[in-house]
Motif scaffolding. Structure first.
Motif, PDB file in Angstrom:
ATOM      1  N   SER A 421     -68.571  -3.976  65.724  1.00  0.00           N
ATOM      2  CA  SER A 421     -68.150  -2.753  66.399  1.00  0.00           C
ATOM      3  C   SER A 421     -67.719  -1.730  65.357  1.00  0.00           C
ATOM      4  O   SER A 421     -67.195  -2.085  64.288  1.00  0.00           O
ATOM      5  N   ARG A 422     -67.907  -0.472  65.664  1.00  0.00           N
ATOM      6  CA  ARG A 422     -67.456   0.589  64.772  1.00  0.00           C
ATOM      7  C   ARG A 422     -65.934   0.607  64.629  1.00  0.00           C
ATOM      8  O   ARG A 422     -65.416   1.128  63.642  1.00  0.00           O
ATOM      9  N   ASP A 423     -65.243   0.046  65.590  1.00  0.00           N
ATOM     10  CA  ASP A 423     -63.783  -0.033  65.494  1.00  0.00           C
ATOM     11  C   ASP A 423     -63.336  -0.978  64.385  1.00  0.00           C
ATOM     12  O   ASP A 423     -62.179  -0.933  63.964  1.00  0.00           O
ATOM     13  N   GLU A 424     -64.216  -1.836  63.908  1.00  0.00           N
ATOM     14  CA  GLU A 424     -63.868  -2.804  62.871  1.00  0.00           C
ATOM     15  C   GLU A 424     -64.069  -2.274  61.450  1.00  0.00           C
ATOM     16  O   GLU A 424     -63.639  -2.902  60.485  1.00  0.00           O
ATOM     17  N   ILE A 425     -64.744  -1.139  61.307  1.00  0.00           N
ATOM     18  CA  ILE A 425     -65.178  -0.701  59.976  1.00  0.00           C
ATOM     19  C   ILE A 425     -64.013  -0.458  59.037  1.00  0.00           C
ATOM     20  O   ILE A 425     -64.026  -0.881  57.875  1.00  0.00           O
ATOM     21  N   GLU A 426     -62.983   0.226  59.497  1.00  0.00           N
ATOM     22  CA  GLU A 426     -61.842   0.513  58.622  1.00  0.00           C
ATOM     23  C   GLU A 426     -61.226  -0.780  58.096  1.00  0.00           C
ATOM     24  O   GLU A 426     -60.900  -0.897  56.907  1.00  0.00           O
ATOM     25  N   GLY A 427     -61.089  -1.777  58.956  1.00  0.00           N
ATOM     26  CA  GLY A 427     -60.549  -3.069  58.532  1.00  0.00           C
ATOM     27  C   GLY A 427     -61.457  -3.781  57.548  1.00  0.00           C
ATOM     28  O   GLY A 427     -60.987  -4.436  56.605  1.00  0.00           O
ATOM     29  N   LYS A 428     -62.770  -3.664  57.751  1.00  0.00           N
ATOM     30  CA  LYS A 428     -63.726  -4.305  56.840  1.00  0.00           C
ATOM     31  C   LYS A 428     -63.661  -3.662  55.451  1.00  0.00           C
ATOM     32  O   LYS A 428     -63.769  -4.345  54.432  1.00  0.00           O
ATOM     33  N   LEU A 429     -63.487  -2.347  55.410  1.00  0.00           N
ATOM     34  CA  LEU A 429     -63.375  -1.676  54.116  1.00  0.00           C
ATOM     35  C   LEU A 429     -62.072  -2.047  53.417  1.00  0.00           C
ATOM     36  O   LEU A 429     -62.028  -2.191  52.195  1.00  0.00           O
ATOM     37  N   ASP A 430     -60.997  -2.209  54.190  1.00  0.00           N
ATOM     38  CA  ASP A 430     -59.739  -2.671  53.609  1.00  0.00           C
ATOM     39  C   ASP A 430     -59.894  -4.090  53.040  1.00  0.00           C
ATOM     40  O   ASP A 430     -59.331  -4.414  51.979  1.00  0.00           O
ATOM     41  N   ALA A 431     -60.649  -4.923  53.737  1.00  0.00           N
ATOM     42  CA  ALA A 431     -60.886  -6.282  53.256  1.00  0.00           C
ATOM     43  C   ALA A 431     -61.675  -6.262  51.949  1.00  0.00           C
ATOM     44  O   ALA A 431     -61.419  -7.054  51.028  1.00  0.00           O
ATOM     45  N   TYR A 432     -62.642  -5.362  51.861  1.00  0.00           N
ATOM     46  CA  TYR A 432     -63.397  -5.184  50.618  1.00  0.00           C
ATOM     47  C   TYR A 432     -62.460  -4.837  49.468  1.00  0.00           C
ATOM     48  O   TYR A 432     -62.534  -5.441  48.383  1.00  0.00           O
ATOM     49  N   ARG A 433     -61.568  -3.889  49.677  1.00  0.00           N
ATOM     50  CA  ARG A 433     -60.611  -3.524  48.634  1.00  0.00           C
ATOM     51  C   ARG A 433     -59.766  -4.730  48.237  1.00  0.00           C
ATOM     52  O   ARG A 433     -59.534  -4.980  47.050  1.00  0.00           O
ATOM     53  N   GLY A 434     -59.292  -5.488  49.211  1.00  0.00           N
ATOM     54  CA  GLY A 434     -58.461  -6.642  48.912  1.00  0.00           C
ATOM     55  C   GLY A 434     -59.166  -7.680  48.064  1.00  0.00           C
ATOM     56  O   GLY A 434     -58.554  -8.311  47.191  1.00  0.00           O
ATOM     57  N   ARG A 435     -60.446  -7.862  48.294  1.00  0.00           N
ATOM     58  CA  ARG A 435     -61.215  -8.858  47.534  1.00  0.00           C
ATOM     59  C   ARG A 435     -61.549  -8.382  46.126  1.00  0.00           C
ATOM     60  O   ARG A 435     -61.732  -9.198  45.228  1.00  0.00           O
ATOM     61  N   ARG A 436     -61.646  -7.085  45.934  1.00  0.00           N
ATOM     62  CA  ARG A 436     -62.130  -6.559  44.655  1.00  0.00           C
ATOM     63  C   ARG A 436     -61.043  -5.970  43.754  1.00  0.00           C
ATOM     64  O   ARG A 436     -61.260  -5.817  42.550  1.00  0.00           O
ATOM     65  N   LEU A 437     -59.885  -5.645  44.295  1.00  0.00           N
ATOM     66  CA  LEU A 437     -58.896  -4.865  43.557  1.00  0.00           C
ATOM     67  C   LEU A 437     -58.453  -5.539  42.254  1.00  0.00           C
ATOM     68  O   LEU A 437     -58.570  -4.965  41.168  1.00  0.00           O
ATOM     69  N   ILE A 438     -57.935  -6.757  42.333  1.00  0.00           N
ATOM     70  CA  ILE A 438     -57.340  -7.405  41.164  1.00  0.00           C
ATOM     71  C   ILE A 438     -58.397  -7.763  40.140  1.00  0.00           C
ATOM     72  O   ILE A 438     -58.214  -7.545  38.936  1.00  0.00           O
ATOM     73  N   ARG A 439     -59.521  -8.287  40.586  1.00  0.00           N
ATOM     74  CA  ARG A 439     -60.564  -8.692  39.636  1.00  0.00           C
ATOM     75  C   ARG A 439     -61.106  -7.488  38.865  1.00  0.00           C
ATOM     76  O   ARG A 439     -61.239  -7.539  37.640  1.00  0.00           O
ATOM     77  N   SER A 440     -61.398  -6.409  39.565  1.00  0.00           N
ATOM     78  CA  SER A 440     -61.942  -5.244  38.864  1.00  0.00           C
ATOM     79  C   SER A 440     -60.895  -4.627  37.932  1.00  0.00           C
ATOM     80  O   SER A 440     -61.219  -4.176  36.830  1.00  0.00           O
TER      81      SER A 440
END
Length: 568
Positions: A421-440
């Motif tokens: 659902s389009r309602d999930e997109i903001e949460g999915k992008l936040d999840a992307y940041r959470g997975r990539r922030l520390i490693r990058s």
């Protein structure tokens, strides 16, 4: 577009304030070191613009609204993401990250992908880009056909000797084991590919019309009353989508809008690194062709790299600590090659040999810019996210700029493809940041630390020579510190490559094992550099047992064996 450096698409690198001592690191560099230690923590790209190659795409007339700056009217779409009602994904920029992401998402029938590229057509420019084992493994898992085509144009360096050499004595100082960590994980060896070849492989894999040339994203607006984002283009037109992903490089317009900061200059977060680089690419008959991948020659205040890029071609680059704009300020009446021969006077004959045969039109100078890790600044806002150089531009020393953009693409494609659902997109992008922030951020910190430690800290290693008596060579502070670091760096390299190769899936926000290892070895490096000397056998014994529990007996034996070389 500017030529870019191994690892990133439009790589320009934060202002650095250096003292004369590598361990007198303050401010941003101290913070970067701490980030690396606690949070899990080169091949430059140079070539003149050549004639156009490959297919190009029509300008934006199909995707764009006929009304300029039409920001009030949005298409009424249902929230569900289906084949009949696909998620409209806009990607700003057709660099490494943008094309990798487009390739992954375009395979999903629930995605309608449009890449918005500023340039009118793709030129055959940009030299080799390094793809390390972690990035190659990601590409292989995302699209094996694309991976196989890359292998057809690829030159391996990771299966050869690679490392640091004493630039004055022309002796190996420390070796990088790139092969072992890759082989133990059944991953491809690190290597290089010409950037235009990589770009063309991804372009050929995309459906016709996905990439739209001739108009770049300047800003964007979001629908305050429902779904939709409108990208504002440089032409004045608007393009509507459901999500906007900024892969538009270090000078990102998407980032500037998201963070409400200037695109360039003060307040943009982009600043001069303190280093300028001269780069050359040429046909070259090297004496160690086939045996050595790349060599980093270290010495006081500068360093020089020579790397095999395949098919009888080599690339070299010289890193110098210079003020910004030195290319225009410093006269070179004899040309760049002779200027560099003077700069590296007394250094290895290998450096002078390759400089002697490099033509002036094969040399280019550019200043390096980067950004500090975006730990406390936005990666995402609503249905907009950043990737690649737009959010974590880094120095080229580790060759991870493009690799980290590819990892971004993998994680973004996984998160977005899982949305229903389009309602999930903001949460999915936040999840992307959470997975990539520390490693990058860790990779950024490592890259920046490597730049500073090589130029500001390394010198010709101190050495005791038994020849016609006893001679003490370069027994100054920097020379002794450089020698003391010699047995430690191979262990640090092992930890670094294990960290890079273990975490490529980005399944966990923090790699705690790597954080502990970096903390211990990084602490040893800082202690040595600060002039702290362990006193007493008991303290040394405790230190060694502590290292053994982390690195294993083999690592400690290597440390001791290398330390014995001090008097050889």
């Amino acid at each position: 577009k500017k030529n870019s450096f191994l690892l990133s698409h439009k790589n320009h690198p934060p202002t650095t304030h250096h003292s004369g001592n590598m361990f007198n690191l303050k401010g941003k560099y101290a913070l970067a070191t701490v980030l690396v230690a606690t949070a899990s923590s080169f091949v430059s790209s140079f070539a003149p613009v050549s004639p156009s190659v490959g297919r190009t795409f029509n300008p934006l007339s199909v995707a764009a609204s006929p009304d300029k700056l039409d920001l009030d009217t949005y298409t009424n779409v249902d929230g569900a993401i289906t084949k009949e009602n696909p998620l409209r994904v806009l990607i700003a920029g057709a660099g490494v990250g943008g094309l990798a992401l487009a390739n992954a998402l375009s395979k999903d029938p629930k995605m309608k992908v449009t890449v918005l590229e500023r340039t009118d057509e793709f030129k055959r420019f940009g030299g080799p880009i390094q793809l390390a084992s972690n990035a190659l493994q990601v590409v292989k898992e995302m699209d094996e056909k694309v991976y196989n085509e890359i292998m057809g144009k690829f030159t391996f360096t990771g299966d050869k000797m690679n490392g640091i050499k004493d630039g004055i004595r022309d002796e190996w100082y420390a070796m990088f084991d790139l092969a072992g960590p890759a082989e133990s994980r059944d991953m491809p060896y690190t290597g290089v590919i010409e950037r235009p070849d990589l770009q063309q492989i991804w372009l050929n894999a995309l459906p016709e019309g996905v990439v739209q040339n001739g108009d770049g994203v300047e800003s964007y607006e979001t629908n305050p009353n429902g779904y939709g984002i409108k990208a504002q283009m440089s032409s004045g037109k608007t393009i509507e989508g459901d999500v906007l992903l900024g892969a538009d490089g270090i000078w990102s317009a998407v980032r500037a809008k998201m963070r409400d900061e200037p695109l360039r200059g003060e307040g943009s977060g982009v600043s001069y690194s303190g280093y300028t680089v001269f780069a050359g690419e040429l046909d070259y008959d090297s004496f160690d062709n086939g045996d050595v991948g790349y060599k980093v020659y270290i010495g006081p205040g500068q360093y020089f790299v020579i790397t095999d890029i395949g098919n009888g071609r080599y690339q070299w680059y010289a890193f110098l600590a210079k003020p910004a704009g030195s290319a225009a300020l410093e006269e070179k009446p004899k040309g760049n090659s002779l200027y560099l021969q003077d700069v590296f006077e007394g250094w290895s004959k290998d450096i002078h040999h390759i400089l002697n045969v490099t033509k002036e039109n094969e040399i280019e100078q550019r200043d390096l810019y980067d950004r500090p890790p975006s730990v406390f600044k936005r990666w995402t806002k609503g249905n907009v996210a950043l990737l690649g150089d737009s959010v974590h531009a880094m120095m080229p020393n580790l060759g991870q700029g493009g690799c980290q953009a590819i990892e971004d693409a993998q994680v973004l494609s996984e998160e977005l493809s899982a949305a229903t659902s389009r309602d999930e997109i903001e949460g999915k992008l936040d999840a992307y940041r959470g997975r990539r922030l520390i490693r990058s951020a860790a990779v950024q910190g490592l890259s920046r630390f490597a730049s500073d430690i090589i130029i500001r800290g390394f010198d010709t290693p101190a050495k005791i020579v038994f020849e016609d008596g006893i001679k003490f060579e370069n027994f100054n502070y920097a020379g002794i510190v450089t020698k003391m670091l010699q047995p430690i760096l191979p262990i640090f390299f092992i930890i670094q490559f294990n960290f890079l190769y273990d975490g490529y899936k980005n399944d966990f926000p923090i790699d705690f094992n790597a954080a502990i290892r970096f903390a211990v070895v990084g602490g040893v490096i800082l202690l040595i550099g600060a002039g702290t000397v362990l006193g007493g056998a008991e303290e040394v014994g405790v230190g060694l047992f502590g290292l053994e529990s982390i690195f294993g007996t083999e690592g400690i034996e290597a440390l001791i064996a290398n330390a014995q070389d001090f008097f050889l």
